[in-house]
Scaffold this active site. Structure first.
Site, short mmCIF file in Angstrom:
data_model
loop_
_atom_site.label_atom_id
_atom_site.label_comp_id
_atom_site.label_asym_id
_atom_site.label_seq_id
_atom_site.Cartn_x
_atom_site.Cartn_y
_atom_site.Cartn_z
N THR A 154 12.79 0.30 77.99
CA THR A 154 12.41 -0.56 76.87
C THR A 154 11.69 0.28 75.82
OG1 THR A 154 10.17 -1.17 77.59
CG2 THR A 154 12.01 -2.42 78.55
N ARG A 155 11.17 -0.39 74.79
CA ARG A 155 10.43 0.30 73.74
C ARG A 155 8.93 0.30 74.03
NH1 ARG A 155 8.78 -0.91 68.51
NH2 ARG A 155 9.33 -3.09 68.82
N LYS A 156 8.56 -0.12 75.23
CA LYS A 156 7.15 -0.11 75.63
C LYS A 156 6.76 1.28 76.12
CE LYS A 156 7.14 -5.01 76.94
NZ LYS A 156 6.97 -5.98 78.06
N THR A 157 6.81 2.22 75.20
CA THR A 157 6.54 3.62 75.51
C THR A 157 5.18 4.03 74.95
OG1 THR A 157 7.80 4.19 73.53
CG2 THR A 157 8.97 4.29 75.63
#
Length: 307
Positions: A154-157
């Site tokens: 995901t873009r939860k980086t």
């Protein structure tokens, strides 16, 4: 149904990296030594070698980042293990395992350079390898459960570290999903509420995204999924469904729209390493989760100067 095959040559993944990635390495080195290098003064410039040891099991990932750190410090790296390969850990015997450690690489250069790059390089390698390891492990579990679709992150980086974490996903065999807000158009609940409806949100997205960007819509029910598909969404995300709920909704949607509209079904929200198999069914194309990169355990490495 989409597929996700592990890259055959992990070494070629370096060619994906943008021209700007080496400046990030420079910035990380500058962060670690913002003024005087006192330890470097102590050890001086005498040429030495150091051994990179793997101290826990996992997948080796982050080779180009590790190399660039030491290149900027005037050192070279000789690898004894291939990126994407499995490090056996303390009990392993491959790659020259000895006394609970696995020999991964030899780094050569001025002593000051070896110690200047040590911590930055190890931090990057440990984090990237941790992401690759969890990605590979979950993917193998899903394949064993009969899932033939795509496992995605995901873009939860981590801000400033996304490139390394996304790279680790690729080495582990997972899909990066979208890299940023400019990659694909994902319409979440806030977008829909702000625009007024799913139909209007998709219409607005397509008016600016053109033919080159897919549009994905996050939905909470079959009814919302039907509206998204009818509006022309390329990907429909079933968000925060239960495993049982996913199987019912996915089957209904694929049967209802068979021969009418082409779309991919993604499932996300609540998927963890220990429960992802509950969501496996033939109608789901993509399983996405932050569990393969957010809060994953690091692979333990150390760098020791040879005496």
């Amino acid at each position: 149904m989409t597929s996700n095959l592990m890259p055959l040559d992990h070494g070629s993944l370096e060619h994906l990296l943008p021209p700007s990635w080496k400046t990030q390495i420079n910035a990380w080195l500058a962060e670690d030594t913002p003024s005087f290098d006192y330890g470097g003064f102590v050890v001086g410039e005498a040429p030495r070698t150091a051994t990179l040891w793997g101290k826990s099991a996992g997948i080796l990932a982050g080779v180009p980042f590790f190399e660039e750190v030491f290149k900027q410090c005037g050192c070279t790296v000789e690898w004894h293990a291939r990126e994407g390969s499995h490090i056996e850990g303390p009990r392993g015997k491959n790659f020259g395992a000895k006394a609970g450690k696995t020999k991964i690489a030899t780094v050569s250069g001025p002593t000051r350079g070896l110690l200047l790059g040590e911590r930055v390089a190890l931090n990057i390698l440990a984090r990237c390898s941790g992401v690759a390891s969890v990605s590979r492990g979950l993917l193998l579990n899903l394949r064993s459960a009969g899932f033939h679709g795509t496992l995605a992150g995901t873009r939860k980086t981590t801000p400033g570290f996304r490139l390394v974490e996304k790279y680790g996903m690729l080495v582990g065999g997972a899909d990066c999903h979208r890299m940023d807000l400019s990659s694909m158009i994902m319409l979440k609940d806030n977008h829909v509420w702000s625009r007024g409806s799913i139909t209007e949100a998709v219409k607005a997205a397509k008016s600016v995204g053109g033919f080159s960007l897919k549009v994905e819509v996050e939905v909470q029910s079959e009814e919302e999924a039907d509206e998204a598909i009818d509006a022309g969404a390329d990907v429909v995300m079933l968000d925060n469904f239960t495993g049982a709920g996913v199987k019912v909704a996915a089957k209904n949607l694929k049967e209802r729209w068979a021969g009418k509209r082409h779309f991919l079904l993604e499932v996300s929200g609540g998927l963890k390493v220990d429960n992802a198999e509950e969501y496996v069914c033939n109608e789901v194309d993509i399983l996405s989760t932050s569990a393969i990169h957010q809060g994953v355990p690091h692979v333990d490495f150390s760098l020791k100067i040879n005496v």
